[in-house]
Design a protein around this motif. Structure first.
Motif, short mmCIF file in Angstrom:
data_model
loop_
_atom_site.label_atom_id
_atom_site.label_comp_id
_atom_site.label_asym_id
_atom_site.label_seq_id
_atom_site.Cartn_x
_atom_site.Cartn_y
_atom_site.Cartn_z
N ASP A 575 0.83 -1.19 0.00
CA ASP A 575 0.00 0.00 0.00
C ASP A 575 0.87 1.25 0.00
OD1 ASP A 575 0.80 0.48 2.71
OD2 ASP A 575 -0.67 -1.02 3.32
N THR A 576 0.24 2.36 -0.33
CA THR A 576 0.97 3.62 -0.47
C THR A 576 1.56 4.06 0.86
OG1 THR A 576 -0.60 4.23 -2.20
CG2 THR A 576 0.78 5.98 -1.31
N THR A 577 0.87 3.80 1.94
CA THR A 577 1.38 4.19 3.26
C THR A 577 2.70 3.50 3.57
OG1 THR A 577 -0.89 4.52 4.03
CG2 THR A 577 0.84 4.30 5.71
N SER A 578 2.73 2.20 3.32
CA SER A 578 3.97 1.47 3.57
C SER A 578 5.10 1.96 2.68
CB SER A 578 3.74 -0.03 3.35
OG SER A 578 3.39 -0.29 2.00
N ALA A 579 4.76 2.31 1.43
CA ALA A 579 5.80 2.83 0.54
C ALA A 579 6.35 4.16 1.05
CB ALA A 579 5.23 2.98 -0.87
N ILE A 580 5.46 5.02 1.54
CA ILE A 580 5.92 6.32 2.06
C ILE A 580 6.80 6.13 3.29
CG2 ILE A 580 5.13 8.46 3.11
CD1 ILE A 580 2.68 8.32 1.30
N VAL A 581 6.40 5.21 4.17
CA VAL A 581 7.23 4.92 5.35
C VAL A 581 8.61 4.44 4.94
CG1 VAL A 581 7.45 3.43 7.37
CG2 VAL A 581 5.25 4.47 6.84
N CYS A 582 8.64 3.52 3.98
CA CYS A 582 9.93 3.00 3.52
C CYS A 582 10.78 4.08 2.87
CB CYS A 582 9.70 1.86 2.54
SG CYS A 582 9.02 0.38 3.30
N SER A 635 9.95 0.08 -3.23
CA SER A 635 8.78 0.87 -2.82
C SER A 635 8.00 1.38 -4.02
CB SER A 635 9.23 2.06 -1.97
OG SER A 635 9.94 1.61 -0.83
N LEU A 636 8.64 1.51 -5.16
CA LEU A 636 7.96 2.04 -6.34
C LEU A 636 6.91 1.08 -6.89
CD1 LEU A 636 10.90 3.73 -8.29
CD2 LEU A 636 9.12 4.82 -6.91
N THR A 816 2.63 -11.74 0.87
CA THR A 816 2.07 -10.52 1.45
C THR A 816 3.04 -9.37 1.15
OG1 THR A 816 3.11 -11.13 3.55
CG2 THR A 816 0.79 -11.69 3.26
N PRO A 817 2.85 -8.68 0.03
CA PRO A 817 3.83 -7.67 -0.39
C PRO A 817 4.06 -6.58 0.63
CG PRO A 817 2.33 -8.21 -2.18
CD PRO A 817 1.78 -8.88 -0.97
N THR A 818 3.01 -6.15 1.33
CA THR A 818 3.21 -5.08 2.32
C THR A 818 4.13 -5.55 3.44
OG1 THR A 818 1.02 -4.16 1.83
CG2 THR A 818 2.05 -3.55 3.93
N THR A 819 3.86 -6.73 3.96
CA THR A 819 4.72 -7.28 5.00
C THR A 819 6.13 -7.50 4.48
OG1 THR A 819 2.80 -8.40 5.97
CG2 THR A 819 4.98 -9.17 6.65
N ARG A 820 6.21 -8.01 3.25
CA ARG A 820 7.53 -8.25 2.67
C ARG A 820 8.32 -6.96 2.53
NH1 ARG A 820 6.19 -10.34 -2.08
NH2 ARG A 820 6.57 -8.41 -3.23
N LEU A 821 7.64 -5.87 2.14
CA LEU A 821 8.32 -4.59 1.98
C LEU A 821 8.81 -4.08 3.33
CD1 LEU A 821 9.14 -2.28 0.14
CD2 LEU A 821 6.88 -1.26 0.51
#
Length: 982
Positions: A575-582, A635-636, A816-821
Motif C-alpha cells: 500500500d501507499t502508506t507502507s511505501a511512504i514509510v519505507c 517501494s515504487l 504478502t507484499p506489504t509485510t515483505r516490503l
C-alpha cells in the motif's frame, strides 16, 4: 391290418419316448396351448390347488405334486410389489401392472424352461431328478408402510404347521421358501429383518440402500440391483471426470434409501477430493419443510446438486426450487434412479417443467437407445408381448389377482424400466439358486439356499451377473450406468441417454484408445466377466454416445459453473502508506551514509581515519548507499507504473541490492584478511607490509563474479513483476480470492533458469560471508589500534544473522507484499546499522576523545606556564626583599639587646605584605631573616619537583610529535630558564 396296428403302436411308443426325453425343450419353443397340460402356464398352480384338496396335508415350503409318471416339487416365492392401485376403481397402475407381469413371466419361463432371455434357465430342466417348480402370489405394498409390509409377511410365515387352505383358480397360498421385494428400501428393511429371523431368503430388485450390505444384520438378503455405494461412486466419478466438479450439494429424502445414498456420496466424494454439502428433506415434507431445506441448500451457493427424492418430495421441492432461483441456467441438477419410479405432475405446473428441463438422471442403463439389439432386451420385449397379449396369457394374469381390474393396453408397447429388468433377474436368480440347492439337498434350508444364491451366475441384462460372496450384492462390474438428459417440451417429459460408463482392464489398450463420442454398442464390447476376474485391475471411465450432446437449461452443451463467479476481494500490492514509510526510512539512511562519507573526507588526515584507511570507509559508504537505493525501487511497486515500469524496478532492485552488498561486504572481507595476514607475520617476528592493493584483488574478483551473474541473468531471463494466487486468502469453497504481485515467483512456480541464477548469486554471497566469519572469529581477540578487529567481527556476524532473517522472510511473507516490503526495509536497516555502526561510531568516539585530550593538554600547559611566570615574579620579589633586609640589619650586640628587651616587653607584631599573595609575620628583624631562609628552602624543594614534572611532560610531547611526524619543535621553556638553584 395287424401290421399297421403294430406299426402305429411302435410309432406311438417311439414318440412317447422322445417326448419324455425332449419334452422340456419342445415346450420351450412350442406355443403355449391348453391342450398340453405341462405346457400350460397355469399348470403348476392348478396342480397345487388340486393336490391340496385331495391330500389335505399340513402346509410346508415344499409341496410334491404328481403328473402321470412325473413328480414335481413345488416351492413358493411370494412377490412384494407396489401395485399402484387406484382405490376408487381398483385398477392397477402402469408400473404396478408391468412389475406383476414381469415377475409372473419369470416364474412361467423357469417352470416351462423358456431360456431365450436367460440361457441358464435350462439348468433347472437338464436333470430329470430335479423337478423343482415354483408358484407365487403377489402382496401389495402401495401404502409404503414398513409395519404393514412386515405384518403381511408375518401372515405368510404364520401358515407354517397349519392345514393347507386351498383356493379356487390359480391363487396359491402356502408357506414361502423365499420372497422377492420390496420396491423401496424402507419396506425391504422390515422384510429382510423379519425374513432373516425366520430363515427366509429375501431378494430385492429395487432396494439399493447400503445398509443391506451388512451381512450380520441382514444375513439372508441379496439383490440384483447394485448398492447405492456403487451408484454414488458412479455419480461422483461423472461429476469429477466429465464436469470437473469440486463441490456437490446433496438434497436427500430422510428415509433409509436417501440417507444411505447421501452418506455413500459423501464417502465416494471424499475419496475423490470433492467437498459435499448435505441437506435433509423430511420424508413427508410439507411446503414449509421443503422451503426450509431449499433455503439451506441455497446458502451453500453450490450449483451442482444431486437430488434424491421420492414421489412426494420431488413434486413439492422442485417447483419451490424454481421459485427460489435454484434451477435454470446457473444450476445443474442430477437425479438418482428413484426418478424412474416417480409419477410427475407436469400438467399445469410450469415451475416443475422449468426445474426439470436440462437436468439429468444417472442410473443403470435402460431403454431402447442403450439396450435394443442385445439378446436379453430383445428376447424380453418379444416374450412379454407374446405371453400376455393373448387370451390365455391375459386370463392367467387376471386369475392371479382376483378382484383387481387389469388393463393390459396400459403397458402395450411401453418400454420396460430397469427395475422391471432387475425384477426378472431377481426372480430367475432365486429360482436358479433353488434348483442348485435342491439338486444338492432336496430338503435344503434357507442358509443352503442363500449360499447357492451367492454362487449363482447367469447372463443377464448387462452380461454376466455375479454376486458378492459375503453380502449377496450384485457386483458393480456386472452393471452398466448411463446419464440421461431430461427435456420438457409442451408439458411432456422426454429423456435421452447421453453418456454410458465402462469397466475395462488397465491393460485394455482398445478401450483406452477410444475417442469420446465413438462408443461401441456391439455385443462383444458389453461387460463380460468371469468369476476369477481381478477387480483391482478394472478401470471406470465414461463415454459419450455417438452423435449425442448433453443440452443444459440454457439450451447449450456447455455446463454451468460449479461455483459462483470468483470475486477478487483484494489485489495485494504494497500500500501507499507502507511505501511512504519505507521512502522516509530510506531518506534517513541515505543522509546517514552521506554524513559518514563527508565525515571520513573531512577527517581523512587524522590519526583515527588514517589508521582505518579512508578507501575502506568509502567503500562501505558506497555499498550501503546502493543497497538503500534498492529500497526505493522496491517501494515504487506500490505505485501504478505499468507493467514495463514494474518490470524495470525488479531488475534495478536486484542489481542495486546485489552490487551494494557485494561492495560493502567485500571491503570488510578484504580488511579482515589484511589484518590476519599482518598479525600472522608478526607472530613470526617478520616485518611485512600489506598494501591495500594486495587485498583489493579479492574485492574485484568477487565484484566481477556478481557482475557476470547479473548481466547473464538480465540477458537470459530477467525478473518480471507478475501476479500470483495468494494461498492464505480463500472463500468458503477454498478458492483463492486474492492475488499478490511480486518480482520473485513462489518456489513451486519458479523456472529452472530462476533457480540456477538465484542459487549461483546466493552462493557467491553466502560463501564469502561464511569465510569472513571464520577470519573475523580468528582475529576477534587481536590487539589492534582502536580495537578495529573486534568491530569488524561484530559487523560480519551481524550481516550473517541478517541473511538468515532474510531467508525466513522469503518463506513466510512472499505472498504478502506489504509485510515483505516492511521486512525488507527492516533487514536493510539492520545491515546498514551493522555496517555503519561498528565501523564509524567507535572511530568518531575515539576521535572526539583525542580532541578532548589535546584540548586538556593545552589547557594544563597554559596553567603550568602561568604558574611558572608567577613563581618567577615572586622569586624576584623575595630576592629583592631579602637583599633589602640584609642591608638594613643591626650589629649582633644590638640584636641581642633587642632580644632581651623583646622578652621583657610584649612583642609587637608587624605584618609586611609584599603584594604577591604571601603573608610574612615577624617579631624582629633577626627572626624575620631566619623565617625567610626557611621559606626559601621549602620553595627550592618544590621547584625541584616541578622541574622533574616539566621534564617528564616534555618527553611525552616529544614522543607524540615524533609519532605524528610533526616537524615542529616544542615550545616548552628550557629547564635553565624555569628553575634556579637555591
Amino acid at each position: 391290418m395287424e401290421i399297421l396296428q403294430q406299426t402305429a403302436l411302435s410309432l406311438f411308443l417311439i414318440l412317447s419316448t422322445i417326448f419324455d426325453k425332449y419334452g422340456d425343450k419342445i415346450g420351450t419353443d412350442a406355443n403355449l396351448s391348453p391342450s398340453n397340460n405341462d405346457q400350460r402356464i397355469d399348470f403348476f398352480d392348478r396342480k397345487f390347488n388340486s393336490g391340496c384338496k385331495i391330500s389335505n396335508k399340513t402346509v410346508s415350503n415344499k409341496t410334491i405334486v404328481t403328473d402321470g409318471n412325473a413328480n414335481y416339487t413345488l416351492t413358493h416365492l411370494p412377490m412384494f410389489l407396489d401395485f399402484e392401485l387406484n382405490s376408487t376403481s381398483s385398477e392397477l397402475g402402469r408400473n404396478g401392472l408391468q412389475s406383476i407381469a414381469t415377475a409372473l413371466m419369470a416364474i412361467v419361463d423357469v417352470n416351462i424352461g423358456f431360456d431365450k432371455i436367460i440361457p441358464e434357465i435350462s439348468k433347472c430342466h437338464s436333470d430329470k431328478n430335479t423337478n423343482l417348480r415354483f408358484t407365487t402370489e403377489f402382496v401389495d405394498t402401495t401404502l409404503n408402510r414398513p409395519f404393514e409390509a412386515a405384518c403381511k409377511l408375518f401372515k405368510l410365515l404364520n401358515r407354517r404347521g397349519k392345514s393347507a387352505e386351498c383356493t379356487e383358480g390359480n391363487v396359491v397360498e402356502t408357506v414361502p421358501s423365499g420372497i422377492i421385494g420390496a420396491p423401496r428400501s424402507s419396506l425391504t428393511e422390515s422384510l429382510a429383518i423379519l425374513g432373516g429371523a425366520s430363515d427366509l431368503v429375501t431378494i430385492s430388485h429395487a432396494s439399493s440402500s447400503a445398509e443391506f450390505s451388512h451381512e450380520n444384520e441382514y444375513p439372508l438378503f441379496g439383490r440384483t440391483i447394485p448398492s447405492v455405494e456403487v451408484d454414488a461412486t458412479m455419480v461422483v466419478s461423472f461429476f469429477k471426470e466429465e464436469l470437473n466438479a469440486t463441490h456437490l450439494g446433496v438434497l436427500y429424502v430422510n428415509d433409509p434409501y436417501g440417507i444411505s445414498y447421501a452418506n455413500s456420496i459423501r464417502k465416494a466424494a471424499g475419496n475423490g477430493g470433492i467437498t459435499v454439502k448435505q441437506i435433509a428433506l423430511l420424508e413427508n415434507a410439507s411446503r414449509e419443510d421443503a422451503t426450509s431445506s431449499l433455503m439451506k441448500l441455497k446458502q451453500t451457493r453450490i450449483r451442482y446438486i444431486i437430488g434424491i427424492f421420492n414421489q412426494q418430495t420431488l413434486n413439492i421441492a422442485m417447483p419451490l426450487a424454481n421459485e427460489m432461483n435454484l434451477t435454470g441456467d446457473d444450476y445443474f441438477w442430477m437425479f438418482t434412479d428413484s426418478f424412474f419410479g416417480i409419477r410427475l405432475t407436469l400438467q399445469d405446473n410450469p415451475d416443475l417443467q422449468r426445474a426439470l428441463n436440462g437436468s439429468g438422471v444417472l442410473a443403470t442403463s435402460t431403454g431402447r437407445d442403450l439396450l435394443e439389439g442385445t439378446r436379453f432386451y430383445d428376447a424380453y420385449t418379444s416374450r412379454f408381448l407374446s405371453l400376455w397379449y393373448n387370451e390365455e396369457g391375459s386370463n392367467y394374469l387376471q386369475s392371479k389377482l382376483p378382484g383387481i381390474n387389469l388393463t393390459l393396453d396400459l403397458i402395450k408397447g411401453r418400454e420396460p424400466s430397469i427395475f422391471h429388468l432387475f425384477l426378472y433377474e431377481a426372480v430367475v436368480a432365486l429360482c436358479l439358486a433353488s434348483c442348485d440347492a435342491f439338486s444338492a439337498n432336496p430338503t435344503f434350508t434357507a442358509n443352503e439356499l442363500y449360499e447357492s444364491f451367492r454362487k449363482t451366475s447367469f447372463d443377464g441384462v448387462y452380461g454376466q451377473v455375479l454376486f458378492d460372496s459375503k453380502t449377496g450384492d450384485r457386483l458393480a462390474e456386472t452393471s452398466e450406468y448411463a446419464v440421461y438428459n431430461i427435456f420438457v417440451k409442451e408439458g411432456t417429459l422426454q429423456m435421452e441417454a447421453i453418456y454410458r460408463n465402462r469397466f475395462t482392464s488397465n491393460n485394455d489398450r482398445k478401450a483406452k484408445g477410444r475417442k469420446e463420442g465413438t462408443l461401441h454398442t456391439e455385443e462383444k464390447y458389453r461387460n463380460s466377466f468371469t468369476t476369477n476376474i481381478d477387480r483391482k485391475l478394472l478401470r471406470l471411465f465414461w463415454e459419450r454416445l455417438e452423435n449425442k450432446e448433453f443440452i443444459y437449461s440454457d439450451g447449450t452443451n456447455t455446463p454451468p459453473d460449479n461455483l459462483p463467479p470468483l470475486k477478487v476481494v483484494n489485489d495485494f500490492v504494497p500500500d501507499t502508506t507502507s511505501a511512504i514509510v519505507c521512502l522516509c526510512i530510506c531518506g534517513f539512511l541515505l543522509l546517514l551514509i552521506v554524513y559518514c562519507a563527508v565525515w571520513t573526507y573531512r577527517r581523512r588526515k587524522t590519526k583515527v581515519v588514517r589508521a582505518a584507511q579512508p578507501i575502506f570507509l568509502y567503500l562501505l559508504c558506497a555499498g550501503t548507499f546502493l543497497m538503500t537505493l534498492a529500497l526505493i525501487s522496491e517501494s515504487l511497486t506500490s505505485f501504478n507504473l505499468g507493467d514495463d515500469g514494474r518490470d524495470a524496478t525488479c531488475m534495478v532492485s536486484l542489481w542495486l541490492s546485489t552490487l551494494g552488498f557485494e561492495i560493502a561486504f567485500s571491503a570488510l572481507f578484504s580488511k579482515t584478511i589484511r589484518i590476519n595476514r599482518i598479525m600472522a607475520m608478526g607472530t613470526r617476528l617478520k616485518r611485512v607490509v600489506v598494501k591495500p592493493k594486495d587485498v583489493m584483488k579479492l574485492f574485484f574478483t568477487l565484484l566481477s563474479t556478481n557482475l557476470t551473474i547479473l548481466i547473464t541473468w538480465t540477458a537470459v531471463e530477467p525478473l518480471k513483476y507478475e501476479r500470483y494466487l495468494k494461498n492464505s486468502t480463500t472463500d468458503e469453497f477454498g478458492r483463492h480470492i486474492s492475488t499478490f504481485g511480486s518480482c520473485y515467483p513462489p518456489l513451486h512456480l519458479a523456472s529452472n533458469a530462476y533457480w540456477v541464477f538465484m542459487s549461483v548469486r546466493n552462493a557467491n554471497i553466502t560463501i564469502p560471508v561464511l569465510l569472513s566469519c571464520y577470519h573475523a572469529y580468528y582475529s576477534r581477540s587481536l590487539s589492534t589500534e582502536y580495537n578495529e578487529s573486534f568491530y569488524i567481527a561484530a559487523t560480519v556476524f551481524g550481516i550473517l544473522q541478517s541473511i538468515f532473517l532474510n531467508i525466513l522472510i522469503i518463506f513466510n511473507s512472499y505472498d504478502t507484499p506489504t509485510t515483505r516490503l516492511y521486512m525488507y526495509m527492516f533487514v536493510l536497516f539492520i545491515i546498514n546499522v551493522a555496517i555503519l555502526g561498528p565501523m564509524f561510531v567507535p572511530k568518531m568516539i575515539a576521535l572526539r576523545k583525542e580532541q578532548e585530550e589535546r584540548l586538556e593538554k593545552e589547557k594544563r600547559k597554559k596553567e603550568r606556564l602561568e604558574r611558572l611566570r608567577r613563581f618567577d615574579d615572586l622569586k624576584k620579589d623575595h630576592e629583592y626583599e631579602t637583599r633589602s633586609l640584609m642591608m638594613a640589619a643591626p650589629s649582633p650586640e644590638i640584636a641581642d639587646q633587642a632580644d632581651e628587651k623583646a622578652d621583657e616587653n610584649d612583642s609587637v607584631e608587624s605584618v609586611i605584605d609584599e603584594g604577591h599573595g604571601i603573608k610574612i609575620t615577624a617579631f624582629s628583624d633577626t627572626d624575620a631573616l631566619r623565617r625567610l631562609q626557611m621559606k626559601l628552602t621549602d620553595i627550592s624543594a618544590d621547584n625541584e619537583k616541578l622541574k622533574e614534572t616539566v621534564r617528564s611532560r616534555k618527553e611525552e610531547l616529544d614522543l607524540v610529535r615524533s609519532t605524528d611526524n610533526s616537524p615542529k619543535k616544542s615550545d616548552d621553556l628550557n629547564d635553565s630558564s624555569l628553575f634556579y638553584e637555591s
